[in-house]
Design a protein around this motif. Structure first.
Motif, PDB file in Angstrom:
ATOM      1  N   ARG A  52      -7.249   9.150  -0.809  1.00 24.04           N
ATOM      2  CA  ARG A  52      -5.856   9.154  -0.355  1.00 24.04           C
ATOM      3  C   ARG A  52      -5.562   7.997   0.595  1.00 24.04           C
ATOM      4  O   ARG A  52      -4.513   7.367   0.522  1.00 24.04           O
ATOM      5  N   LEU A  53      -6.508   7.714   1.487  1.00 25.04           N
ATOM      6  CA  LEU A  53      -6.314   6.602   2.415  1.00 25.04           C
ATOM      7  C   LEU A  53      -6.332   5.272   1.653  1.00 25.04           C
ATOM      8  O   LEU A  53      -5.540   4.367   1.953  1.00 25.04           O
ATOM      9  N   PHE A  54      -7.209   5.159   0.687  1.00 27.07           N
ATOM     10  CA  PHE A  54      -7.249   3.967  -0.165  1.00 27.07           C
ATOM     11  C   PHE A  54      -5.908   3.759  -0.858  1.00 27.07           C
ATOM     12  O   PHE A  54      -5.344   2.653  -0.839  1.00 27.07           O
ATOM     13  N   THR A  55      -5.372   4.819  -1.439  1.00 22.63           N
ATOM     14  CA  THR A  55      -4.089   4.731  -2.138  1.00 22.63           C
ATOM     15  C   THR A  55      -2.974   4.321  -1.185  1.00 22.63           C
ATOM     16  O   THR A  55      -2.135   3.463  -1.509  1.00 22.63           O
ATOM     17  N   ARG A  56      -2.960   4.918   0.008  1.00 19.80           N
ATOM     18  CA  ARG A  56      -1.903   4.614   0.969  1.00 19.80           C
ATOM     19  C   ARG A  56      -1.958   3.157   1.425  1.00 19.80           C
ATOM     20  O   ARG A  56      -0.931   2.472   1.483  1.00 19.80           O
ATOM     21  N   HIS A  57      -3.149   2.667   1.701  1.00 22.35           N
ATOM     22  CA  HIS A  57      -3.273   1.299   2.169  1.00 22.35           C
ATOM     23  C   HIS A  57      -2.958   0.286   1.076  1.00 22.35           C
ATOM     24  O   HIS A  57      -2.323  -0.743   1.348  1.00 22.35           O
ATOM     25  N   VAL A  58      -3.385   0.552  -0.144  1.00 25.23           N
ATOM     26  CA  VAL A  58      -3.053  -0.358  -1.248  1.00 25.23           C
ATOM     27  C   VAL A  58      -1.546  -0.427  -1.430  1.00 25.23           C
ATOM     28  O   VAL A  58      -0.973  -1.513  -1.639  1.00 25.23           O
ATOM     29  N   ARG A  59      -0.893   0.706  -1.301  1.00 28.86           N
ATOM     30  CA  ARG A  59       0.565   0.710  -1.451  1.00 28.86           C
ATOM     31  C   ARG A  59       1.238  -0.053  -0.308  1.00 28.86           C
ATOM     32  O   ARG A  59       2.235  -0.765  -0.516  1.00 28.86           O
ATOM     33  N   GLN A  60       0.712   0.094   0.920  1.00 27.95           N
ATOM     34  CA  GLN A  60       1.267  -0.649   2.044  1.00 27.95           C
ATOM     35  C   GLN A  60       1.138  -2.160   1.823  1.00 27.95           C
ATOM     36  O   GLN A  60       2.047  -2.930   2.128  1.00 27.95           O
ATOM     37  N   VAL A  61       0.016  -2.580   1.292  1.00 28.90           N
ATOM     38  CA  VAL A  61      -0.251  -4.006   1.129  1.00 28.90           C
ATOM     39  C   VAL A  61       0.488  -4.604  -0.058  1.00 28.90           C
ATOM     40  O   VAL A  61       0.998  -5.718   0.005  1.00 28.90           O
ATOM     41  N   THR A  62       0.552  -3.860  -1.172  1.00 29.24           N
ATOM     42  CA  THR A  62       1.064  -4.427  -2.426  1.00 29.24           C
ATOM     43  C   THR A  62       2.394  -3.847  -2.879  1.00 29.24           C
ATOM     44  O   THR A  62       3.051  -4.428  -3.741  1.00 29.24           O
ATOM     45  N   GLY A  63       2.760  -2.672  -2.342  1.00 32.32           N
ATOM     46  CA  GLY A  63       3.961  -1.999  -2.822  1.00 32.32           C
ATOM     47  C   GLY A  63       3.736  -1.191  -4.074  1.00 32.32           C
ATOM     48  O   GLY A  63       4.681  -0.613  -4.623  1.00 32.32           O
ATOM     49  N   LEU A  64       2.490  -1.131  -4.545  1.00 31.23           N
ATOM     50  CA  LEU A  64       2.170  -0.410  -5.771  1.00 31.23           C
ATOM     51  C   LEU A  64       1.005   0.542  -5.544  1.00 31.23           C
ATOM     52  O   LEU A  64       0.152   0.310  -4.676  1.00 31.23           O
ATOM     53  N   LEU A  65       0.949   1.598  -6.345  1.00 28.01           N
ATOM     54  CA  LEU A  65      -0.213   2.474  -6.359  1.00 28.01           C
ATOM     55  C   LEU A  65      -1.370   1.760  -7.053  1.00 28.01           C
ATOM     56  O   LEU A  65      -1.151   0.906  -7.915  1.00 28.01           O
ATOM     57  N   PRO A  66      -2.621   2.100  -6.715  1.00 33.12           N
ATOM     58  CA  PRO A  66      -3.759   1.443  -7.371  1.00 33.12           C
ATOM     59  C   PRO A  66      -3.713   1.537  -8.888  1.00 33.12           C
ATOM     60  O   PRO A  66      -4.029   0.574  -9.586  1.00 33.12           O
ATOM     61  N   SER A  67      -3.299   2.685  -9.415  1.00 33.89           N
ATOM     62  CA  SER A  67      -3.253   2.855 -10.872  1.00 33.89           C
ATOM     63  C   SER A  67      -2.258   1.915 -11.521  1.00 33.89           C
ATOM     64  O   SER A  67      -2.460   1.473 -12.663  1.00 33.89           O
ATOM     65  N   SER A  68      -1.197   1.580 -10.824  1.00 37.08           N
ATOM     66  CA  SER A  68      -0.212   0.633 -11.352  1.00 37.08           C
ATOM     67  C   SER A  68      -0.651  -0.806 -11.118  1.00 37.08           C
ATOM     68  O   SER A  68      -0.422  -1.682 -11.951  1.00 37.08           O
TER      69      SER A  68
END
Length: 244
Positions: free
Chosen positions: A203-219
């Motif tokens: 969950r933390l990985f997903t949140r941080h990736v979204r903060q950095v890129t604006g996208l979920l890791p799966s996208s």
């Protein structure tokens, strides 16, 4: 001894163990040595090249007609590095080769984006920040970074202000860049990637990736090519919320 310094050595007893190590540990290079406990099968090496194309793989072997034919076939699948036993395996040369092999192209692009600001900080701190960008799994948090530089957290944050990126943001960005690099290989699951870049929970990985890129890791792994990813990262570099 070829491996030394800050490097860690993992030894796999069979092909299944080798793939598990690749997927779960911070493996930067794979050396396949048919005389070192793993039964050598060309099809297994070809499978690794197909599932993990960005992971440098070295075949360390003797030269024979059968081996030559196998190497020709593997070259067509992406094998780039062969070391011949007894010819070019001097310990110093072998170590130098292994240290040159890891692929840090995207991480180096991030370093290039920060090159000018990084000239403002002490050389010892600059080395730690470059190490964090290339190997973010080595640092659990900003306190780890500060300790590695020998600074107090307050002093470290003050120097980071001169770089123009918050301390917390740098760790997130470095992990996102390394994660994106790994996600483009079909052999890694998202959970594998999260662990390999230093996250204990998805969950933390997903949140941080979204903060950095604006996208979920799966996208992210499906929608952005490397050039677009780095362009987006550059635009967001100084606008990421510093809070975890």
């Amino acid at each position: 001894m070829v491996v030394g310094g800050h490097h860690r050595l993992f030894i796999a007893s069979d092909w299944a163990s080798l793939e598990e190590l690749i997927r779960t540990e911070p493996v930067d290079i794979v050396v396949v040595d048919p005389a070192d406990g793993v039964a050598f099968r060309w099809v297994e090496v070809r499978g690794l090249l197909q599932r993990f194309p960005s992971l440098p793989l070295v075949v360390y072997t003797v030269l024979s007609p059968d081996v030559t034919q196998g190497l020709v076939e593997l070259a067509a699948s992406g094998l780039r590095t062969v070391v011949l036993r007894g010819f070019d395996d001097d310990a110093e040369r072998f170590r130098s080769l292994l240290e040159r092999l890891p692929e840090y192209e995207l991480s180096d692009q991030l370093i290039a984006m920060l090159r000018q600001p990084l000239t403002r900080v002490p050389a010892s701190m600059r080395r730690v920040l470059v190490r964090c960008i290339r190997s973010p799994h080595e640092f659990q948090d900003v306190n780890d970074l500060a300790r590695a530089t020998g600074m107090t957290r307050r002093t470290f944050d003050r120097w980071m202000a001169m770089v123009g990126v918050s301390s917390k943001s740098l760790v997130k960005i470095a992990r996102a860049v390394r994660a994106y690099h790994l996600m483009r290989d079909p052999g890694y699951r998202l959970a594998d990637v999260a662990r390999k870049v230093g996250y204990q929970e998805g969950r933390l990985f997903t949140r941080h990736v979204r903060q950095v890129t604006g996208l979920l890791p799966s996208s992210l792994r499906l929608r952005l090519e490397p050039e677009e990813f780095m362009t987006r990262l550059g635009e967001r570099l100084r606008h990421i919320d510093a809070e975890a």
